[in-house]
Design a protein around this motif. Structure first.
Motif, PDB file in Angstrom:
ATOM      1  N   TYR A   1      54.013  35.333  32.571  1.00 22.25           N
ATOM      2  CA  TYR A   1      53.500  36.602  32.199  1.00 22.25           C
ATOM      3  C   TYR A   1      52.310  36.411  31.546  1.00 22.25           C
ATOM      4  N   ALA A   2      52.425  35.118  30.745  1.00 18.92           N
ATOM      5  CA  ALA A   2      51.091  34.564  29.985  1.00 18.92           C
ATOM      6  C   ALA A   2      50.236  34.301  30.922  1.00 18.92           C
ATOM      7  N   ILE A   3      50.543  33.588  31.832  1.00 19.86           N
ATOM      8  CA  ILE A   3      49.513  32.826  32.795  1.00 19.86           C
ATOM      9  C   ILE A   3      49.095  33.885  33.443  1.00 19.86           C
ATOM     10  N   GLY A   4      49.478  35.071  34.149  1.00 19.36           N
ATOM     11  CA  GLY A   4      48.987  36.247  34.616  1.00 19.36           C
ATOM     12  C   GLY A   4      48.069  36.845  33.715  1.00 19.36           C
ATOM     13  N   ALA A   5      48.459  37.051  32.444  1.00 17.82           N
ATOM     14  CA  ALA A   5      47.578  37.733  31.626  1.00 17.82           C
ATOM     15  C   ALA A   5      46.399  37.083  31.320  1.00 17.82           C
ATOM     16  N   TYR A   6      46.592  35.639  31.026  1.00 16.92           N
ATOM     17  CA  TYR A   6      45.467  34.931  30.782  1.00 16.92           C
ATOM     18  C   TYR A   6      44.439  34.755  31.951  1.00 16.92           C
ATOM     19  N   THR A   7      44.801  34.715  33.053  1.00 13.83           N
ATOM     20  CA  THR A   7      44.119  34.472  34.230  1.00 13.83           C
ATOM     21  C   THR A   7      43.143  35.651  34.170  1.00 13.83           C
ATOM     22  N   TYR A   8      43.670  37.025  33.982  1.00 14.38           N
ATOM     23  CA  TYR A   8      42.844  37.888  33.898  1.00 14.38           C
ATOM     24  C   TYR A   8      41.531  38.051  32.768  1.00 14.38           C
TER      25      TYR A   8
ATOM     26  N   ALA B   1      45.860  36.183  39.855  1.00 16.67           N
ATOM     27  CA  ALA B   1      46.839  35.888  38.884  1.00 16.67           C
ATOM     28  C   ALA B   1      48.285  35.771  39.354  1.00 16.67           C
ATOM     29  N   ALA B   2      48.728  36.577  40.119  1.00 12.18           N
ATOM     30  CA  ALA B   2      50.300  36.571  40.636  1.00 12.18           C
ATOM     31  C   ALA B   2      50.187  35.199  41.376  1.00 12.18           C
ATOM     32  N   ILE B   3      49.395  34.944  42.311  1.00  7.58           N
ATOM     33  CA  ILE B   3      49.463  33.711  43.038  1.00  7.58           C
ATOM     34  C   ILE B   3      49.247  32.375  42.000  1.00  7.58           C
ATOM     35  N   LEU B   4      48.719  32.443  41.127  1.00 16.24           N
ATOM     36  CA  LEU B   4      48.514  31.297  40.238  1.00 16.24           C
ATOM     37  C   LEU B   4      50.152  31.107  39.521  1.00 16.24           C
ATOM     38  N   ALA B   5      50.200  32.255  39.076  1.00 14.93           N
ATOM     39  CA  ALA B   5      51.781  32.338  38.208  1.00 14.93           C
ATOM     40  C   ALA B   5      52.732  31.711  39.345  1.00 14.93           C
ATOM     41  N   ALA B   6      52.742  32.113  40.497  1.00 17.99           N
ATOM     42  CA  ALA B   6      53.696  31.552  41.431  1.00 17.99           C
ATOM     43  C   ALA B   6      53.760  30.374  41.675  1.00 17.99           C
ATOM     44  N   LEU B   7      52.235  29.645  41.521  1.00 19.51           N
ATOM     45  CA  LEU B   7      52.041  28.260  41.791  1.00 19.51           C
ATOM     46  C   LEU B   7      52.558  27.366  40.681  1.00 19.51           C
ATOM     47  N   SER B   8      52.455  28.052  39.291  1.00 20.15           N
ATOM     48  CA  SER B   8      53.035  27.375  38.439  1.00 20.15           C
ATOM     49  C   SER B   8      54.495  27.478  38.170  1.00 20.15           C
ATOM     50  N   GLY B   9      55.085  28.674  39.016  1.00 15.30           N
ATOM     51  CA  GLY B   9      56.371  28.648  39.107  1.00 15.30           C
ATOM     52  C   GLY B   9      57.098  27.668  39.647  1.00 15.30           C
ATOM     53  N   VAL B  10      56.496  27.370  41.158  1.00 13.74           N
ATOM     54  CA  VAL B  10      56.786  26.296  41.933  1.00 13.74           C
ATOM     55  C   VAL B  10      56.731  24.784  41.248  1.00 13.74           C
ATOM     56  N   LEU B  11      55.557  24.620  40.597  1.00  8.67           N
ATOM     57  CA  LEU B  11      55.238  23.277  39.789  1.00  8.67           C
ATOM     58  C   LEU B  11      56.315  23.123  38.959  1.00  8.67           C
ATOM     59  N   LEU B  12      56.789  24.235  38.050  1.00  4.16           N
ATOM     60  CA  LEU B  12      57.668  24.012  37.029  1.00  4.16           C
ATOM     61  C   LEU B  12      58.956  23.796  37.878  1.00  4.16           C
ATOM     62  N   GLY B  13      59.246  24.391  39.009  1.00  5.33           N
ATOM     63  CA  GLY B  13      60.547  24.410  39.679  1.00  5.33           C
ATOM     64  C   GLY B  13      60.804  22.983  40.261  1.00  5.33           C
ATOM     65  N   ILE B  14      59.789  22.142  40.704  1.00  4.07           N
ATOM     66  CA  ILE B  14      59.963  20.902  41.348  1.00  4.07           C
ATOM     67  C   ILE B  14      60.654  20.125  40.307  1.00  4.07           C
ATOM     68  N   PRO B  15      60.267  19.751  38.941  1.00  2.00           N
ATOM     69  CA  PRO B  15      61.117  18.631  38.287  1.00  2.00           C
ATOM     70  C   PRO B  15      62.261  19.310  37.706  1.00  2.00           C
ATOM     71  N   VAL B  16      62.458  20.535  37.641  1.00  5.02           N
ATOM     72  CA  VAL B  16      63.753  21.070  37.214  1.00  5.02           C
ATOM     73  C   VAL B  16      64.749  21.329  37.972  1.00  5.02           C
ATOM     74  N   LEU B  17      64.402  21.203  39.370  1.00  8.16           N
ATOM     75  CA  LEU B  17      65.482  21.738  40.344  1.00  8.16           C
ATOM     76  C   LEU B  17      66.824  21.048  40.085  1.00  8.16           C
TER      77      LEU B  17
END
Lengths: 340, 267, 339
Positions: C81-88, C109-125
């Motif tokens: 949510y924050a990443i989306g907000a600050y992107t705009y 913003a949505a795509i950037l947030a999705a990318l960071s979601g995936v990036l966070l996802g990789i180590p915590v999977l």
């Protein structure tokens, strides 16, 4: 600029102090998790309750003059009061908010715990105004309760809770000793000492006592434990009792050490302690202690190299790193191994 | 030709050797059985085959290519599927959805096809749904497809697990104690069903089984494990008469089980 | 007493057949559309509260993909949510003098947030359950701390003020009503998106993952990929919500993105009925609208909120509207319910 070894060593000592708080609180998380597989989100608030009850009791000691005549006794009573206050809160919380959910889906107790966390924080904040409105009930123009009772109740609640920051009387002096060039206050030594003694006692208790065995049996399988004649509810209550007592003790010590307490004080140490518990391998008692000190020291070392505001980033960054390389924590417990 | 070959496979847990130097060949389209006392390492061996455990030593080949070291989902994709000793269905999904999940490896639509619900997606969904209904019918669960898996009766859950396993179009099907908890009549039905399944789908079936009647009736090859090691192997009559098996594994209680099996065959 | 509440609830559900449900949905939809058009006391306040509820429904739907469908307990959803907000905020304000159109930044913003979601996802999977919960919680806190302290980028705790108003066909979107309509146009799109995903192959994969991860993997599901899809989808929707929030508020501060946002969204999902899309809607109304209305009355709002969370879990742990699986064997496609 040359590296400031003295400051570094002082930070390490600070890390041990903070680590003691984390470790004591983390034990409660880890024990409850071990037995119920739930995150007791309200544990930070139980810690906060300990600090509040401790403060109230210490203030009474000061008022009555006992603190002046026999400070040690007064402090011991304060500790007992704070510990008992937290323990009662913990056991009650379990009974009211978690026990009915024992067979519910995994997330239900977590939400209940979050609700309890908010509830306790708000309860402490609102106690005085609640007291005023409840004792202010009028029937036919006259107060239901005599004025004296009203004043006593409201006065007690004002003294106990409220929205304001409350301050502990200075119990610990700033006296200390030099270890080389490093200055260490006695208070830090006392905190470290009490924490370590308590934690060793707890480890022995869980390892060797009958109750410890029962606890481990319940952690392994509640139904089988019940079939073996273990009173599961009682074991769970005792788990909460012990875990909450430790948190209450940490609350009193933190109040004495940092002096200021408030109703939201449980949140950050709660999160950190949970992090510590996970770091050490949740469900694992020595792990929680190790995790607490690791986290305390890591933060202390971290702020040596980074601005102090990044302390929390260090804590969580460390957690992520450790979990990536050792997903079940430093001392992973056998229970979390995959079973088929 | 052997569909599965295990060569000197060893799996340890700490000091416990669960599977010890196990070599085993499963002929294609056979029905083979692994038997052995509790804790003999049978399920552990299954877990090694499907990639859930990594054996410390040895090699497992499937259709001639090495599979140990591959992640489980890839091994399933190659054509190995299994059921579980204690039923493990996706309990909050409907029965038919359980089967649909089984078909996952053979589906190709992606997220965007699903959002757009294009022709490719619709065709594939229609096809897998048809196939899932057929599988439910095959295991005798027609009409129960929309019930949540956890609400099905026990026997139906067992059969649903088989349908789910078949859905991934396996060449080798591993059944872990398929008759556990069933009454004699259900067991007899299932025994017939297993043979029928092999013929209909032309697959190889490897099962772990405790019920000697079932074992003796349907197995073409039996492997006996004890403390993780293979102590005997052969056709049912060889195993029945093998003194080592009777001594080391069957013991007195199970020997009477053998008698029963004899009677069963004689009837 | 709790049993009584429960049985009352069941009776109510029985009495309202499927038709009644559609009538209610119809009435609510029409009500939402015409509400800002009519004039009544405190209209602006109501438009704001209901708009906020809509925004939280969007967030809830996003997090529901992660928590409800895939069963991954994410306590750091606020980060996206924050990443989306600050992107705009950064790409459309005086902060760097960049002024890109909202309609370009919104998907970005949505795509950037999705990318960071995936990036966070990789180590915590590889982590399961509660480990994941605490790591995601930590991630959320790290993002907030960074927003607070990377002053050169985010202006620290002073936040970013004077975020551009979106322009829609020449109309500058300034009033709450504009954003109200924007939210209630985006919301059905998000409902559409998650409903389609829920009943697709990917959706089944998520539920299987939630039910039994080991078995899911042995059924041939690449659980790593499935989790990344869930994280990415959830984050995408969170980013979308964040960008709308930034545009609506016109100024954003790190304090807007604290842990309570994540907790609120988790709670509304569970109160509504985990994994259930109508549940998210009911949960948002219960947790966002009601406390906001209570705000006028007293100081006791949060106390009551905490208390009700507990009571709710004890009385109805499966939520108001438990998720159901669509009938596929017998009545395929004849019941295109929201669920």
């Amino acid at each position: 600029m040359e590296f400031d070894w003295v400051r570094f060593a002082e930070q390490l000592v600070n890390g041990l102090t903070v680590g003691s708080f984390y470790a004591l609180i983390a034990l409660g998380y880890t024990m409850v998790y071990g037995v119920l597989t739930m995150i007791n989100f309200a544990h930070g608030e139980i810690f906060m309750m300990g600090a509040y009850v401790g403060l109230y009791s210490l203030n009474r000691m000061v008022d009555s003059g006992l603190y002046e005549s026999n400070p040690l006794l007064a402090i011991v009573i304060t500790f007992i009061a704070g510990t008992a206050g937290a323990a009662i809160t913990g056991v009650t919380v379990e009974k009211l908010a978690y026990r009915p959910l024992r067979r519910a889906a995994r997330l239900a107790p977590l939400i209940s715990a979050i609700g309890m966390s908010i509830f306790l924080q708000e309860l402490i904040r609102l106690l005085p105004s609640m007291g005023e409105s409840i004792t202010g009930i009028k029937i036919g123009g006259t107060f239901l309760l005599p004025e004296g009772v009203r004043n006593a109740v409201v006065g007690f609640l004002e003294e106990f809770g409220g929205a304001r920051v409350k301050t502990y009387p200075g119990v610990f002096s700033t006296e200390g000793f030099h270890l080389g060039e490093v200055y260490i206050t006695y208070s830090r030594v006392i905190i470290l000492g009490i924490s370590i003694i308590v934690m060793i006692a707890l480890s022995l208790l869980v390892k060797y006592s009958r109750m410890g065995k029962a606890m481990r049996a319940v952690a392994e399988d509640k139904d089988i434990a019940a079939l073996m004649g273990i009173n599961v509810n009682q074991v769970i209550s005792k788990t909460f009792l012990i875990g909450s007592s430790l948190a209450g003790m940490a609350g009193v010590m933190m109040g004495m050490f940092y002096l200021q307490i408030r109703n939201t004080m449980g949140f950050i140490p709660g999160i950190k302690a949970f992090t510590a518990a996970v770091l050490g391998g949740i469900g694992n008692i020595p792990g929680a202690m190790l995790g607490g000190y690791t986290l305390g020291l890591a933060e202390a070392i971290g702020v040596q190299f980074l601005p102090a505001v990044y302390k929390d980033v260090v804590a969580f960054g460390l957690l992520v790193l450790i979990l990536i390389f050792k997903p079940t924590g430093i001392l992973s417990e056998a229970l979390t191994e995959k079973k088929m | 030709m052997n569909i599965l070959e295990s060569t000197a496979v060893t799996k340890q847990f700490g000091g416990l050797v669960a599977v010890n130097n196990l070599s085993l060949s499963i002929p294609e389209q056979s029905i083979s059985c692994i038997i052995g006392p509790n804790g003999a390492g049978k399920t552990t061996f299954f877990n090694c085959i499907v990639g859930f455990y990594q054996p410390e030593h040895g090699e497992i080949t499937f259709n001639g290519s090495k599979i140990n070291g591959l992640p489980p989902y890839k091994i399933t994709g190659l054509g190995i599927s299994r059921t579980y000793q204690n039923i493990r269905l996706f309990s909050n999904m409907s029965a038919i959805e359980n089967v649909l999940v089984g078909q996952h490896p053979h589906m190709h639509t992606n997220m965007f096809d699903a959002i757009l619900r294009n022709k490719k997606y619709q065709d594939e969904e229609a096809a897998v749904l048809e196939e899932a209904r057929r599988l439910l019918e095959f295991v005798g669960l027609t009409g129960m497809g929309d019930q949540l898996a956890r609400n099905l009766p026990y026997g139906a859950q067992r059969r649903l697990e088989i349908a789910r396993a078949l859905a991934s179009k396996p060449k080798l099907l591993l059944l872990d104690e398929p008759t556990a908890g069933m009454n004699p009549q259900e067991t007899a039905e299932l025994t017939k069903f297993i043979a029928q399944m092999r013929d209909e789908f032309q697959i190889t079936i490897l099962l772990i089984e405790h019920d000697m009647r079932v074992v003796m009736e349907i197995s073409e090859q039996i492997t006996v494990l004890d403390y993780g090691s293979k102590i005997a192997e052969g056709e049912p009559n060889e195993i029945q008469s093998n003194p080592k098996v009777i001594e080391a594994y069957l013991g007195r209680g199970a020997a009477s089980g053998l008698d029963q099996a004899d009677n069963g065959q004689g009837e | 007493m709790i049993d009584k509440i429960n049985s009352q609830f069941k009776k109510l559900q029985e009495r309202l057949g499927p038709k009644a449900v559609w009538v209610i949905i119809g009435v609510v939809v029409i009500g939402v559309i015409i509400l800002p058009m009519i004039s009544f006391p405190q209209r602006a306040y109501w438009v704001r509260v209901i708009g906020f509820t809509g925004l939280y429904i969007i967030l809830g739907l996003g997090l529901n993909v992660v928590v409800g469908f895939a069963g991954l307990l994410d306590l750091g959803y606020v980060a996206f949510y924050a990443i989306g907000a600050y992107t705009y905020g950064l790409l459309a304000s005086g902060q760097f003098g960049i002024h890109i159109s909202f309609w370009i930044v919104l998907p970005l913003a949505a795509i950037l947030a999705a990318l960071s979601g995936v990036l966070l996802g990789i180590p915590v999977l590889r982590m399961r359950g509660d480990y994941l919960a605490i790591v995601t919680l930590g991630f959320g806190e790290i993002i907030r701390i960074l927003l607070n302290n990377l002053r050169g980028l985010t202006n620290g705790s002073q936040g970013i003020v004077g975020v551009d108003d979106p322009v829609f066909f020449g109309i500058e979107m300034t009033s709450g009503t504009h954003f109200y309509y924007m939210i209630f146009i985006v919301l059905p799109l998000v409902v559409f998106l998650v409903t389609r995903l829920n009943h697709s192959r990917l959706g089944r994969t998520w539920i299987a993952l939630r039910e039994d991860e080991d078995v899911a993997e042995m059924m041939g599901i690449n659980t790593t990929a499935a989790k990344l899809y869930a994280f990415g989808t959830g984050a995408f929707i969170g980013g979308l919500g964040g960008a709308i929030f930034a545009a609506w508020q016109g100024s954003i501060f790190p304090g807007n993105f604290n842990l309570m946002v994540s907790i609120n969204v988790i709670c509304l999902i569970i109160i509504g009925g985990i994994g259930s899309i109508p549940g998210v809607i009911i949960g948002s109304v219960a947790l966002i609208t009601l406390p906001d209305i209570l705000r006028q009355f007293s100081d006791y709002r949060m106390l009551l909120f905490g208390f009700l969370l507990i009571v709710m879990m004890i009385a109805r742990p499966e939520g108001f509207i438990p998720s159901r699986r669509r009938k596929l064997e017998m009545h395929e496609e004849t019941n295109p319910s929201l669920d």
